[in-house]
Scaffold this motif. Structure first.
Motif, PDB file in Angstrom:
ATOM      1  N   TYR A  59      -6.399   6.645  -4.808  1.00 56.45           N
ATOM      2  CA  TYR A  59      -5.505   5.951  -3.878  1.00 56.45           C
ATOM      3  C   TYR A  59      -5.551   6.608  -2.498  1.00 56.45           C
ATOM      4  O   TYR A  59      -5.682   5.930  -1.465  1.00 56.45           O
ATOM      5  CB  TYR A  59      -4.073   5.959  -4.433  1.00 56.45           C
ATOM      6  CG  TYR A  59      -3.012   5.639  -3.405  1.00 56.45           C
ATOM      7  CD1 TYR A  59      -2.681   4.318  -3.099  1.00 56.45           C
ATOM      8  CD2 TYR A  59      -2.338   6.663  -2.729  1.00 56.45           C
ATOM      9  CE1 TYR A  59      -1.713   4.030  -2.149  1.00 56.45           C
ATOM     10  CE2 TYR A  59      -1.376   6.384  -1.777  1.00 56.45           C
ATOM     11  CZ  TYR A  59      -1.061   5.072  -1.496  1.00 56.45           C
ATOM     12  OH  TYR A  59      -0.115   4.784  -0.546  1.00 56.45           O
ATOM     13  N   PRO A  82       0.050   2.852  -7.894  1.00 59.89           N
ATOM     14  CA  PRO A  82      -1.287   2.422  -7.465  1.00 59.89           C
ATOM     15  C   PRO A  82      -1.848   1.395  -8.441  1.00 59.89           C
ATOM     16  O   PRO A  82      -1.905   1.643  -9.643  1.00 59.89           O
ATOM     17  CB  PRO A  82      -2.091   3.730  -7.497  1.00 59.89           C
ATOM     18  CG  PRO A  82      -1.080   4.813  -7.317  1.00 59.89           C
ATOM     19  CD  PRO A  82       0.139   4.319  -8.046  1.00 59.89           C
ATOM     20  N   THR A 127      -5.694   8.822 -10.465  1.00 58.22           N
ATOM     21  CA  THR A 127      -5.389   7.582  -9.763  1.00 58.22           C
ATOM     22  C   THR A 127      -4.927   7.866  -8.343  1.00 58.22           C
ATOM     23  O   THR A 127      -5.309   7.156  -7.393  1.00 58.22           O
ATOM     24  CB  THR A 127      -4.305   6.801 -10.527  1.00 58.22           C
ATOM     25  OG1 THR A 127      -4.832   6.378 -11.782  1.00 58.22           O
ATOM     26  CG2 THR A 127      -3.853   5.586  -9.742  1.00 58.22           C
ATOM     27  N   ARG A 128      -4.121   8.909  -8.162  1.00 56.47           N
ATOM     28  CA  ARG A 128      -3.602   9.204  -6.826  1.00 56.47           C
ATOM     29  C   ARG A 128      -4.663   9.768  -5.894  1.00 56.47           C
ATOM     30  O   ARG A 128      -4.592   9.567  -4.678  1.00 56.47           O
ATOM     31  CB  ARG A 128      -2.383  10.131  -6.932  1.00 56.47           C
ATOM     32  CG  ARG A 128      -1.133   9.307  -7.171  1.00 56.47           C
ATOM     33  CD  ARG A 128      -0.023  10.013  -7.892  1.00 56.47           C
ATOM     34  NE  ARG A 128       1.071   9.071  -8.127  1.00 56.47           N
ATOM     35  CZ  ARG A 128       1.061   8.136  -9.087  1.00 56.47           C
ATOM     36  NH1 ARG A 128       0.020   8.024  -9.895  1.00 56.47           N
ATOM     37  NH2 ARG A 128       2.078   7.300  -9.228  1.00 56.47           N
ATOM     38  N   ARG A 144      -6.827   4.976   0.966  1.00 59.22           N
ATOM     39  CA  ARG A 144      -5.957   4.797   2.128  1.00 59.22           C
ATOM     40  C   ARG A 144      -6.563   5.436   3.373  1.00 59.22           C
ATOM     41  O   ARG A 144      -6.407   4.942   4.490  1.00 59.22           O
ATOM     42  CB  ARG A 144      -4.578   5.406   1.848  1.00 59.22           C
ATOM     43  CG  ARG A 144      -3.537   5.071   2.914  1.00 59.22           C
ATOM     44  CD  ARG A 144      -2.178   5.593   2.542  1.00 59.22           C
ATOM     45  NE  ARG A 144      -2.144   7.061   2.535  1.00 59.22           N
ATOM     46  CZ  ARG A 144      -1.095   7.763   2.125  1.00 59.22           C
ATOM     47  NH1 ARG A 144      -0.028   7.139   1.642  1.00 59.22           N
ATOM     48  NH2 ARG A 144      -1.128   9.086   2.157  1.00 59.22           N
ATOM     49  N   THR A 150      -0.948  -1.081  -3.958  1.00 55.92           N
ATOM     50  CA  THR A 150       0.037  -0.666  -4.961  1.00 55.92           C
ATOM     51  C   THR A 150       0.797  -1.874  -5.480  1.00 55.92           C
ATOM     52  O   THR A 150       0.831  -2.932  -4.851  1.00 55.92           O
ATOM     53  CB  THR A 150       1.044   0.336  -4.366  1.00 55.92           C
ATOM     54  OG1 THR A 150       1.702  -0.266  -3.236  1.00 55.92           O
ATOM     55  CG2 THR A 150       0.354   1.606  -3.922  1.00 55.92           C
ATOM     56  N   ALA A 182      -6.468   1.333  -7.967  1.00 54.85           N
ATOM     57  CA  ALA A 182      -6.964   2.662  -8.320  1.00 54.85           C
ATOM     58  C   ALA A 182      -6.757   2.938  -9.803  1.00 54.85           C
ATOM     59  O   ALA A 182      -7.615   3.535 -10.468  1.00 54.85           O
ATOM     60  CB  ALA A 182      -6.256   3.727  -7.481  1.00 54.85           C
ATOM     61  N   LEU A 197       3.457   3.981  -1.876  1.00 57.85           N
ATOM     62  CA  LEU A 197       3.970   4.528  -3.133  1.00 57.85           C
ATOM     63  C   LEU A 197       5.495   4.460  -3.104  1.00 57.85           C
ATOM     64  O   LEU A 197       6.109   4.335  -2.050  1.00 57.85           O
ATOM     65  CB  LEU A 197       3.521   5.978  -3.303  1.00 57.85           C
ATOM     66  CG  LEU A 197       2.005   6.206  -3.398  1.00 57.85           C
ATOM     67  CD1 LEU A 197       1.699   7.699  -3.344  1.00 57.85           C
ATOM     68  CD2 LEU A 197       1.445   5.594  -4.667  1.00 57.85           C
ATOM     69  N   THR A 249       0.829  -1.206   0.000  1.00 64.62           N
ATOM     70  CA  THR A 249       0.000   0.000   0.000  1.00 64.62           C
ATOM     71  C   THR A 249       0.862   1.255   0.000  1.00 64.62           C
ATOM     72  O   THR A 249       0.373   2.345   0.262  1.00 64.62           O
ATOM     73  CB  THR A 249      -0.937   0.037   1.228  1.00 64.62           C
ATOM     74  OG1 THR A 249      -0.143   0.007   2.415  1.00 64.62           O
ATOM     75  CG2 THR A 249      -1.907  -1.134   1.219  1.00 64.62           C
ATOM     76  N   ALA A 252      -6.180   1.446  -2.157  1.00 70.22           N
ATOM     77  CA  ALA A 252      -4.861   1.830  -1.653  1.00 70.22           C
ATOM     78  C   ALA A 252      -3.784   0.795  -1.986  1.00 70.22           C
ATOM     79  O   ALA A 252      -2.620   0.996  -1.646  1.00 70.22           O
ATOM     80  CB  ALA A 252      -4.923   2.045  -0.141  1.00 70.22           C
TER      81      ALA A 252
END
Length: 483
Positions: free
Chosen positions: A313, A334, A309-310, A317, A328, A337, A8, A6, A326
């Motif tokens: 995400y 991600p 997407t973020r 989260r 990855t 997402a 990045l 999860t 969340a």
């Protein structure tokens, strides 16, 4: 069972990488071909260059406070995180919903623009003709695959695109300067205030959409407390110079007095810039510019896909949306997402295609118009949050935490009001269903308030986590002193 990721990828981006991601979303060539033409035609004609420079000044003032706020948190939630910090959890929920709607709608719209222009340009140059949705679907699939490779890979791809499209604009600018020269009276008060300056400022602001994405990549940046502010200043300044100077070249080439009339005449075909390129670049380089427009449109799609997407995400989260969002990949991109975002965009644009609707008159105005409005409102909310946060913490720096971001907020608020009042111009359509789309912002507000109240009473741990998630990545973990 393998461990679920999860996180990045940390330390993946420097200043240049973030600037590439942001400027690619802005898509300078697309901005000139589409946005600059509209500012000249519907805004203040020969005074259009000043509109871009005025908006850049407003955004740079906002960026002064933005830079200070960026030193307070490191979070993939972007402006959602800013608003939580300044206006509280419920305000953050509202901002998160607006951002999620806006960015996801934006990607849907890019499928329409990319598909339409790919069909048009490729058919014109090669005779090979495919339906716009096939090209658009291919573009979002490739964007999704590239995004899964990681944000650093995306930044390299977008960097190449940015260099190519900026180069052709610089060549055009120099050609106009050498052959015709730039008319300094474009900045005289009589020219700047000709036509409609408010509409010019509103449309010029759409040319900067995407600069706010710098904060979205803070968790993936190297030394984010320094990288994000620098990338923001560089991005806004670069956009202002590229769009402002090239628009100056365009109105000088057409003649200030004839600029608006000429731009209006070319609106139906959207070829004002290409018609000038034939004269100042020649046929071969004009064909290159048309191909680079396709590259520019794809780059914008990839950049906005990464941004949308973020947001999904970050909200996953924080447990505002399903936590599965969340997850990855091992490389930090991600995963779920990205799948959800690309699928949503493909399905919604596919419904327009199945209905046999023209993308430029239906899909693009509705999706890009609302996406534009959402991002402008989001920027205004972030500016207000910066002022409120630093006043609440009794920060003594008057200029950087109050005056500059306060002026930026007032400018963005004015642009937001103009955007709502003139949404038919922003969206390029006066159809009733499109003119009613700003009401979705009201739904986002009520949704945020209602969902916030529900979480506070029924899921207090999740409600509390909306703020604690922002502190998950503190300054000591990322090795930069808090200043």
């Amino acid at each position: 069972m393998s461990e679920i990721n999860t996180q990045l990828r940390r330390n993946a981006l420097g200043v240049a990488g973030i600037v590439f991601l942001v400027l690619a979303a802005v898509a300078p060539l697309t901005g000139i071909v589409v946005v600059a033409s509209l500012v000249i035609a519907l805004g203040n004609g020969g005074g259009a260059p000043a509109s871009f420079f005025i908006v850049a000044t407003v955004l740079l003032l906002f960026a002064v406070g933005y830079a200070q706020m960026s030193k307070q948190l490191v979070n993939a939630g972007g402006f959602y995180a800013f608003v939580v910090k300044g206006l509280g959890r419920t305000g953050g929920l509202i901002a998160g919903f607006i951002a999620t709607l806006g960015y996801n709608f934006f990607v849907v719209g890019t499928i329409g623009t990319s598909g339409f222009f790919m069909q048009l340009v490729i058919s014109d140059l090669t005779g090979f003709n495919l339906h716009w949705y096939v090209w658009g679907l291919a573009s979002i699939v490739v964007s999704f695959i590239m995004a899964r490779r990681g944000v650093d890979f995306s930044s390299r791809v977008l960097g190449v695109s940015l260099v190519l499209e900026t180069t052709i604009l610089v060549v055009f600018d120099i050609s106009v300067l050498v052959q015709t020269g730039y008319d300094a009276s474009a900045f005289s008060p009589s020219t700047v205030f000709s036509g409609s300056l408010p509409i010019g400022l509103l449309l010029a602001a759409t040319g900067y959409l995407g600069f706010e994405a710098t904060a979205l990549f803070s968790e993936e940046a190297r030394n984010p407390l320094r990288t994000i502010p620098r990338a923001t200043y560089i991005a806004i300044t670069s956009i202002g110079v590229i769009l402002g100077v090239t628009t100056w070249a365009v109105v000088s080439a057409t003649g200030l007095a004839q600029a608006q009339e000429s731009a209006v005449a070319h609106l139906p075909t959207g070829d004002l810039i290409f018609s000038l390129a034939q004269k100042y670049l020649g046929g071969a380089l004009t064909d290159v510019m048309m191909v680079l427009l396709l590259v520019s449109l794809f780059a914008a799609m990839l950049a906005f896909h990464n941004s949308a997407t973020r947001y999904l995400y970050a909200l996953g989260r924080a447990k505002v949306l399903p936590t599965v969002l969340a997850r990855t990949r091992s490389g930090g991109a991600p995963q779920v997402a990205g799948i959800v975002q690309a699928t949503f965009a493909a399905v919604v644009s596919g419904l327009f295609a199945l209905a046999g609707l023209d993308p430029i008159t239906s899909l693009v105005p509705s999706m890009l118009g609302f996406g534009t409005l959402s991002v402008i409102v989001l920027q205004a909310l972030a500016a207000l949050s910066i002022v409120v946060y630093f006043r609440r913490t009794h920060d003594r720096r008057t200029w950087s935490t109050f005056v500059a971001p306060g002026i930026g907020f007032l400018g963005l608020l004015a642009i937001s009001i103009l955007a709502v009042a003139n949404f038919d111009i922003v969206a390029g359509s006066d159809a009733l269903v499109i003119r009613l789309m700003p009401l979705l912002l009201i739904l986002a507000i009520f949704g945020g308030v209602g969902y916030g109240a529900y979480l506070k009473t029924s899921k207090p741990a999740v409600y509390a986590g909306l703020a604690t998630d922002l502190e998950k990545f503190n300054v000591h973990e990322i090795g930069v002193p808090h200043v």
